[in-house]
Motif scaffolding. Structure first.
Motif, PDB file in Angstrom:
ATOM      1  N   ASN A  33       0.823  -1.210   0.000  1.00 11.29           N
ATOM      2  CA  ASN A  33       0.000   0.000   0.000  1.00 11.29           C
ATOM      3  C   ASN A  33       0.857   1.259   0.000  1.00 11.29           C
ATOM      4  N   ASP A  37       0.576   4.153  -2.697  1.00 10.45           N
ATOM      5  CA  ASP A  37       0.388   5.546  -2.282  1.00 10.45           C
ATOM      6  C   ASP A  37       1.456   6.445  -2.903  1.00 10.45           C
ATOM      7  N   ALA A  40       0.684   6.947  -6.583  1.00 15.43           N
ATOM      8  CA  ALA A  40      -0.444   7.866  -6.772  1.00 15.43           C
ATOM      9  C   ALA A  40      -0.013   9.315  -6.545  1.00 15.43           C
ATOM     10  N   GLN A  44       0.065  12.090  -9.627  1.00  8.09           N
ATOM     11  CA  GLN A  44      -1.179  12.855  -9.590  1.00  8.09           C
ATOM     12  C   GLN A  44      -1.053  14.101 -10.468  1.00  8.09           C
ATOM     13  N   SER A 135      -8.115   3.755  -6.278  1.00  6.73           N
ATOM     14  CA  SER A 135      -8.500   3.755  -4.858  1.00  6.73           C
ATOM     15  C   SER A 135      -8.310   2.399  -4.183  1.00  6.73           C
ATOM     16  N   ARG A 137      -6.694  -0.702  -2.336  1.00  9.81           N
ATOM     17  CA  ARG A 137      -5.563  -0.994  -1.466  1.00  9.81           C
ATOM     18  C   ARG A 137      -5.759  -2.376  -0.841  1.00  9.81           C
TER      19      ARG A 137
END
Length: 211
Positions: A33, A37, A40, A44, A135, A137
């Motif tokens: 995760n 993260d 992402a 972004q 989204s 995880r």
């Protein structure tokens, strides 16, 4: 030029909470995760993310990718633009008879031939388009509320499969075997059932010699 970034967690993940089989069920979810993260955050507001050009793939520490593995997955997405989740077969040490090609099911060469499923999908065989599953995880066993916990990767595939079917998102399972998982449950490395050589013999030697 391609870059490889390595990160350590600032503190232990699941080891502070569980041990034994429950720790195995977590499948390194905290570290996984953390990587998702970071990806992402890094991408972004970028064009690559907005165009859904970024792919996620995992390599567990007890698995080996064939040198062609990643290219095979990329080729699938080019061949089938509608596909958002692609995965391959892997050699799995299922018995003393040796590692079999897993899953063993023979499927038609078509989109939506087999979704990832708990118990039938080796973790290091999968890939997906990052934006589609942005989204998602992995869940640790204490994060299962009012339901029985299961291995984090199997739970992930189950939720992803449900999401794809509910939203008419395509997936594809290739018949090519491009991952080796030659140890299971602390066993000694097994040989391939069809007597094929391992892709990195020195790695198998090192495991046998405990170097």
């Amino acid at each position: 030029m391609k870059k490889l970034f390595l990160y350590n967690l600032e503190q232990p993940g699941e080891r502070n909470n569980v041990s034994g089989v429950r720790l195995w069920h977590c499948a390194g979810a905290t570290a996984l995760n953390d990587a998702l993260d970071r990806a992402a955050k890094t991408y972004q507001n970028t064009g690559k993310l907005q165009r859904n050009e970024l792919l996620i793939a995992h390599l567990d520490d007890d698995d080996t990718w064939h040198p062609y593995h990643l290219q095979n997955l990329v080729d699938i997405y080019h061949r089938f633009p509608s596909v958002h989740f692609a995965w391959s077969k892997g050699y799995f040490c299922a018995s003393r008879a040796g590692a079999i090609k897993y899953p063993y099911t023979q499927l038609p060469d078509t989109v939506n031939n087999m979704p990832p499923t708990s118990g039938m999908t080796l973790h290091s065989t999968v890939s997906w388009k990052m934006k589609t599953f942005l989204s998602f995880r992995y869940r640790r066993d204490w994060e299962f509320v009012n339901e029985s916990y299961q291995p984090a990767d199997g739970d992930m595939w189950q939720r992803m499969s449900h999401f794809m079917r509910a939203n008419n998102i395509s997936y594809y399972h290739t018949s090519l075997t491009t991952v080796e998982h030659l140890e299971e449950g602390g066993s000694k490395p097994c040989t391939k059932a069809d007597n094929e050589s391992v892709w990195y013999p020195d790695q198998l030697f090192m495991k046998n010699e405990k170097i």
